[in-house]
Design an enzyme around this catalytic site. Structure first.
Site, PDB file in Angstrom:
ATOM      1  CB  THR A 119       0.489   9.373 -11.556  1.00 51.69           C
ATOM      2  OG1 THR A 119      -0.423   8.418 -11.011  1.00 51.69           O
ATOM      3  CG2 THR A 119       0.429  10.655 -10.746  1.00 51.69           C
ATOM      4  CB  CYS A 259       2.246   6.499  -5.393  1.00 58.05           C
ATOM      5  SG  CYS A 259       2.008   5.175  -6.573  1.00 58.05           S
TER       6      CYS A 259
HETATM    7  C1  UDX Z   1      -1.011   5.179  -2.551  1.00 59.57           C
HETATM    8  C2  UDX Z   1      -2.441   5.679  -2.480  1.00 59.57           C
HETATM    9  O1  UDX Z   1      -3.072   5.139  -1.316  1.00 59.57           O
HETATM   10  C3  UDX Z   1      -3.209   5.244  -3.735  1.00 59.57           C
HETATM   11  O2  UDX Z   1      -4.514   5.771  -3.693  1.00 59.57           O
HETATM   12  C4  UDX Z   1      -2.481   5.787  -4.959  1.00 59.57           C
HETATM   13  O3  UDX Z   1      -3.151   5.390  -6.152  1.00 59.57           O
HETATM   14  C5  UDX Z   1      -1.058   5.265  -4.984  1.00 59.57           C
HETATM   15  O4  UDX Z   1      -0.375   5.636  -3.767  1.00 59.57           O
HETATM   16  P1  UDX Z   1       0.311   2.947  -2.096  1.00 59.57           P
HETATM   17  O5  UDX Z   1       1.507   3.805  -2.281  1.00 59.57           O
HETATM   18  O6  UDX Z   1       0.234   1.645  -2.807  1.00 59.57           O
HETATM   19  O7  UDX Z   1      -1.042   3.785  -2.539  1.00 59.57           O
HETATM   20  O8  UDX Z   1       0.205   2.599  -0.563  1.00 59.57           O
HETATM   21  P2  UDX Z   1      -0.565   3.168   0.711  1.00 59.57           P
HETATM   22  O9  UDX Z   1      -1.322   2.056   1.283  1.00 59.57           O
HETATM   23  O10 UDX Z   1      -1.278   4.406   0.381  1.00 59.57           O
HETATM   24  O11 UDX Z   1       0.657   3.508   1.713  1.00 59.57           O
HETATM   25  C6  UDX Z   1       1.598   4.465   1.285  1.00 59.57           C
HETATM   26  C7  UDX Z   1       2.636   4.617   2.398  1.00 59.57           C
HETATM   27  O12 UDX Z   1       2.049   5.286   3.526  1.00 59.57           O
HETATM   28  C8  UDX Z   1       3.209   3.296   2.930  1.00 59.57           C
HETATM   29  O13 UDX Z   1       4.604   3.443   3.123  1.00 59.57           O
HETATM   30  C9  UDX Z   1       2.515   3.124   4.282  1.00 59.57           C
HETATM   31  O14 UDX Z   1       3.354   2.424   5.205  1.00 59.57           O
HETATM   32  C10 UDX Z   1       2.333   4.565   4.724  1.00 59.57           C
HETATM   33  N1  UDX Z   1       1.211   4.760   5.645  1.00 59.57           N
HETATM   34  C11 UDX Z   1      -0.056   4.515   5.206  1.00 59.57           C
HETATM   35  C12 UDX Z   1       1.462   5.246   6.929  1.00 59.57           C
HETATM   36  O15 UDX Z   1       2.613   5.450   7.308  1.00 59.57           O
HETATM   37  N2  UDX Z   1       0.414   5.470   7.757  1.00 59.57           N
HETATM   38  C13 UDX Z   1      -0.875   5.238   7.371  1.00 59.57           C
HETATM   39  O16 UDX Z   1      -1.789   5.448   8.180  1.00 59.57           O
HETATM   40  C14 UDX Z   1      -1.118   4.739   6.059  1.00 59.57           C
END
Ligand code: UDX
Length: 428
Positions: A119, A259
């Site tokens: 990215t 990310c």
């Molecule tokens: C994210 C994107 O989803 C993915 O598409 C991108 O390529 C990389 O970044 P990731 O960071 O691995 O993926 O995790 P993700 O499942 O998206 O959760 C990110 C954060 O958001 C976590 O801390 C999670 O706890 C939080 N989250 C997620 C919430 O607080 N509420 C939600 O409803 C969903």
């Protein structure tokens, strides 16, 4: 095809495994000799469900090396999957990208398709193209922007079953689409073709939108508390609208990980460089930055003598099914409680506390010892193990009865019936 993947992190290793699964020969290179030696002895340095199985299944088409020059020479496809971490001012550290450009310039002797999987801020692929063009014949390569959309914990599945394959190319590039179709033959996803910068901006917009959904529902949760409404009812109600969608509407301590925090601040920084106002990106970050403190202050109001208490914090990783603690909100909770002087006992099924002085924090080996004599139990990461706890047993172990459900993953009504004081996020 022979593919050289540069970078053996969670994107590079997942990409290597999946590209080998598609039938290609892959050589994954990294400058970290320890990591490469681990991989060559069959040890996977990261926790990612299904990754070691896929790597082992395709072992005959996979190799790991520190000799980047040789790997580039032998491969027709070069995939850049190095880290692009945040700098303190919110911009992106491209040191590893520049280092790859040097390696490419000194190694390319035959035609290469250079794919940027990392990215990178808008304009980076154009920069890679122009920097390389000053060092090697432009007829010897084309740069392709092909961002990944992997989530930690489901990275293998997300790459094997993507909803799209996003491809950014130069308008003059007539070769790369066919090459990319051959590379990803076997994946069902539709190709979305745009420019180099278009693909970069699409990636950032995707992550910023998902982060926005999270900050939005966390702001609505604050309203729900003011009106004694359960935010989970509101999330369910709006999520049935296909224009909104039900995912990423779980209120909680906010987003962490390697990310969202990095990408939202990088996009904001990019906009500032172009003198474009982005108040939404600022609001996303402001809400996320204050969410943990909101709930620590609620806990202090509930327990004025908190500093004298033992607090059990369940969860250290930034989300379940990963050992990644980067920008973890659970660690932010621990840091804020440590500032108050609480005695903190933390537990996580696989993640470990960071090295260094976090204050009076102990990581327990099992749940019972962490929960025993705790005045308050703080759920910071929604591991399945925590939502299936024997609450009668917990009642007997704890000295107090306060449950802070930072991820709204517990059953409020059941816990209240059992005599616990339940504090969730926007649960009314
Ligand atoms: C994210 C994107 O989803 C993915 O598409 C991108 O390529 C990389 O970044 P990731 O960071 O691995 O993926 O995790 P993700 O499942 O998206 O959760 C990110 C954060 O958001 C976590 O801390 C999670 O706890 C939080 N989250 C997620 C919430 O607080 N509420 C939600 O409803 C969903």
């Amino acid at each position: 095809m022979k593919v050289c993947v540069i970078g053996a992190g969670y994107v590079g290793l997942t990409s290597s495994a999946v590209i080998a699964e598609l039938g290609h020969e892959v050589i994954c290179v990294d400058k970290d000799e320890t990591k490469i030696n681990q991989l060559n002895s069959g040890l996977i340095p990261i926790y990612e469900p299904g990754l070691s199985e896929l790597l082992n299944k395709n072992a005959e088409r996979l190799s790991f090396s520190i000799d980047i020059e040789k790997a580039i020479k032998e491969s027709s496809i070069i995939m850049i999957a190095v880290g692009t971490p945040s700098l303190p001012d919110g911009s992106t550290n491209l040191t590893y990208i520049y280092s790859v450009i040097e390696d490419l310039a000194s190694s390319i002797e035959s035609y290469k398709t250079i794919i940027t999987k990392s990215t990178v801020p808008p304009g980076t692929n154009e920069m890679i193209d122009s920097m390389l063009s000053t060092k090697i014949k432009p007829s010897l390569f084309n740069v392709v922007s092909n961002p990944e959309f992997l989530r930690e914990g489901t990275a293998v599945k997300d790459m094997l079953f993507p909803d799209k394959t996003l491809i950014g190319i130069k308008p003059s590039d007539k070769k790369s689409i066919d090459i990319m179709k051959k590379l990803y033959q076997g994946l069902e996803a539709p190709f979305i073709i745009t420019t180099l910068t278009g693909a970069e901006l699409t990636k950032y917009a995707s992550n910023a939108f998902l982060a926005m959904k999270i900050s939005f529902i966390n702001e609505i949760a604050r309203l729900c508390e003011a009106y004694d409404v359960d935010v989970m009812d509101v999330a369910k109600g709006i999520g049935t609208d296909p224009r909104i969608g039900s995912q990423f509407l779980r209120a909680g301590l906010g987003y962490g990980g390697s990310c969202f925090p990095k990408d939202v601040s990088s996009l904001h920084h990019t906009a500032q460089k172009k003198k474009v106002q982005t108040p939404i990106l600022e609001a996303i970050q402001d809400i996320n930055r204050t969410q943990v403190k909101e709930y620590i202050s609620k806990l202090i109001k509930l327990v004025p003598e908190l500093s004298a208490q033992k607090i059990a914090v369940l969860g250290i990783s930034f989300k379940p099914d990963t050992d990644d603690i980067r920008y973890s909100k659970a660690i932010e909770v621990i840091e804020e409680l440590a500032k108050i002087g609480c005695e903190i006992h933390a537990y996580d099924p696989i993640a470990f506390l960071p090295k260094g002085n976090l204050g009076h924090v102990i990581q327990g080996k099992d749940l019972d010892s962490v929960i025993k004599d705790a005045h308050c139990l703080f759920i910071a990461t929604e591991w399945t193990e925590f939502s299936t706890i024997d609450w009668q047993k917990v009642k007997g172990l704890m000295s107090g009865n306060i449950i802070v459900d930072g991820r709204n993953c517990l059953n409020k009504e059941n816990l209240e019936k059992m005599g616990f004081y339940y504090l969730g996020v926007g649960r009314g």
